[in-house]
Design a protein around this motif. Structure first.
Motif, PDB file in Angstrom:
ATOM      1  N   GLU A 122     -85.319  -6.509 -59.480  1.00  0.00           N
ATOM      2  CA  GLU A 122     -85.497  -7.200 -60.981  1.00  0.00           C
ATOM      3  C   GLU A 122     -84.697  -6.511 -61.325  1.00  0.00           C
ATOM      4  O   GLU A 122     -84.385  -5.469 -61.622  1.00  0.00           O
ATOM      5  CB  GLU A 122     -87.154  -6.846 -60.802  1.00  0.00           C
ATOM      6  N   ALA A 167     -90.916   4.894 -64.350  1.00  0.00           N
ATOM      7  CA  ALA A 167     -91.632   5.391 -64.079  1.00  0.00           C
ATOM      8  C   ALA A 167     -91.013   3.313 -64.132  1.00  0.00           C
ATOM      9  O   ALA A 167     -90.778   2.234 -62.828  1.00  0.00           O
ATOM     10  CB  ALA A 167     -93.262   4.030 -64.175  1.00  0.00           C
ATOM     11  N   ILE A 168     -90.206   2.448 -64.324  1.00  0.00           N
ATOM     12  CA  ILE A 168     -89.605   1.696 -64.401  1.00  0.00           C
ATOM     13  C   ILE A 168     -88.588   1.940 -63.799  1.00  0.00           C
ATOM     14  O   ILE A 168     -88.327   0.731 -62.609  1.00  0.00           O
ATOM     15  CB  ILE A 168     -88.919   0.905 -66.054  1.00  0.00           C
ATOM     16  N   ASP A 194     -88.480   3.305 -60.700  1.00  0.00           N
ATOM     17  CA  ASP A 194     -88.416   3.335 -59.555  1.00  0.00           C
ATOM     18  C   ASP A 194     -89.334   1.780 -59.636  1.00  0.00           C
ATOM     19  O   ASP A 194     -88.764   1.294 -58.644  1.00  0.00           O
ATOM     20  CB  ASP A 194     -89.946   4.447 -59.594  1.00  0.00           C
ATOM     21  N   ARG A 195     -89.650   0.858 -60.788  1.00  0.00           N
ATOM     22  CA  ARG A 195     -90.102  -0.179 -60.100  1.00  0.00           C
ATOM     23  C   ARG A 195     -88.810  -1.611 -60.128  1.00  0.00           C
ATOM     24  O   ARG A 195     -88.754  -2.175 -58.749  1.00  0.00           O
ATOM     25  CB  ARG A 195     -90.779  -0.995 -61.381  1.00  0.00           C
ATOM     26  N   VAL A 196     -87.751  -0.639 -60.839  1.00  0.00           N
ATOM     27  CA  VAL A 196     -86.931  -1.567 -60.754  1.00  0.00           C
ATOM     28  C   VAL A 196     -86.147  -1.793 -58.749  1.00  0.00           C
ATOM     29  O   VAL A 196     -85.194  -2.291 -58.434  1.00  0.00           O
ATOM     30  CB  VAL A 196     -85.403  -1.371 -61.869  1.00  0.00           C
ATOM     31  N   ARG A 197     -85.963  -0.066 -58.641  1.00  0.00           N
ATOM     32  CA  ARG A 197     -85.070   0.080 -56.936  1.00  0.00           C
ATOM     33  C   ARG A 197     -86.294  -0.713 -55.709  1.00  0.00           C
ATOM     34  O   ARG A 197     -85.744  -0.888 -55.206  1.00  0.00           O
ATOM     35  CB  ARG A 197     -85.537   1.648 -57.040  1.00  0.00           C
ATOM     36  N   GLU A 198     -87.217  -0.533 -56.601  1.00  0.00           N
ATOM     37  CA  GLU A 198     -88.062  -1.529 -55.256  1.00  0.00           C
ATOM     38  C   GLU A 198     -88.418  -2.979 -55.384  1.00  0.00           C
ATOM     39  O   GLU A 198     -88.400  -3.777 -54.145  1.00  0.00           O
ATOM     40  CB  GLU A 198     -89.942  -0.869 -55.274  1.00  0.00           C
ATOM     41  N   THR A 199     -88.415  -4.021 -56.753  1.00  0.00           N
ATOM     42  CA  THR A 199     -88.199  -4.683 -56.598  1.00  0.00           C
ATOM     43  C   THR A 199     -86.969  -5.510 -56.697  1.00  0.00           C
ATOM     44  O   THR A 199     -87.304  -6.678 -55.978  1.00  0.00           O
ATOM     45  CB  THR A 199     -89.345  -5.611 -57.376  1.00  0.00           C
ATOM     46  N   ARG A 201     -91.254   5.097 -70.373  1.00  0.00           N
ATOM     47  CA  ARG A 201     -91.987   5.323 -69.479  1.00  0.00           C
ATOM     48  C   ARG A 201     -90.933   4.684 -68.145  1.00  0.00           C
ATOM     49  O   ARG A 201     -90.856   3.958 -67.353  1.00  0.00           O
ATOM     50  CB  ARG A 201     -93.219   2.980 -69.351  1.00  0.00           C
TER      51      ARG A 201
END
Length: 103
Positions: free
Chosen positions: A25, A15-16, A18-23, A12
């Protein structure tokens, strides 16, 4: 800080990311239960040049242009005769640096 297995990250990855960029974290990636990498978003530096992040971290403590050693310690000046007020011989080429001088 979240931890995930390397196999999960591999399956994944996009998707991971993208999530790191958005949040923003951080995620620790594990391989056989041991941390092998950390994933976090890039720093939000104002400039494209990494040296700009160092701005304001340097303190100048004196003359940064002048010589470190006083002139009377320079062997090259002493051997050239400059310390005694003499200039070294110009040599066979003359002052213009071209040949004999009769041109």
């Amino acid at each position: 800080m979240e931890t995930i297995n390397a196999s999960y990250f591999k399956a994944r990855c996009l998707a991971i990311l993208d999530r790191v960029r958005e949040t923003g974290e951080r995620i620790v990636i594990l391989k056989r239960g041991r941390p092998v990498a950390e994933l976090w978003p890039p720093s939000q530096a104002e400039s494209q040049h990494p040296q700009h992040e160092l701005k304001g971290t340097v303190t100048v403590v004196g003359d940064i242009v002048g010589p470190v050693v006083p002139e009377h310690h320079w062997d090259s000046l002493a051997s050239a005769g400059k310390l005694e007020g003499r200039t070294p011989d110009v040599g066979a080429r003359g002052r213009r640096g071209r040949g004999g001088g009769d041109e």
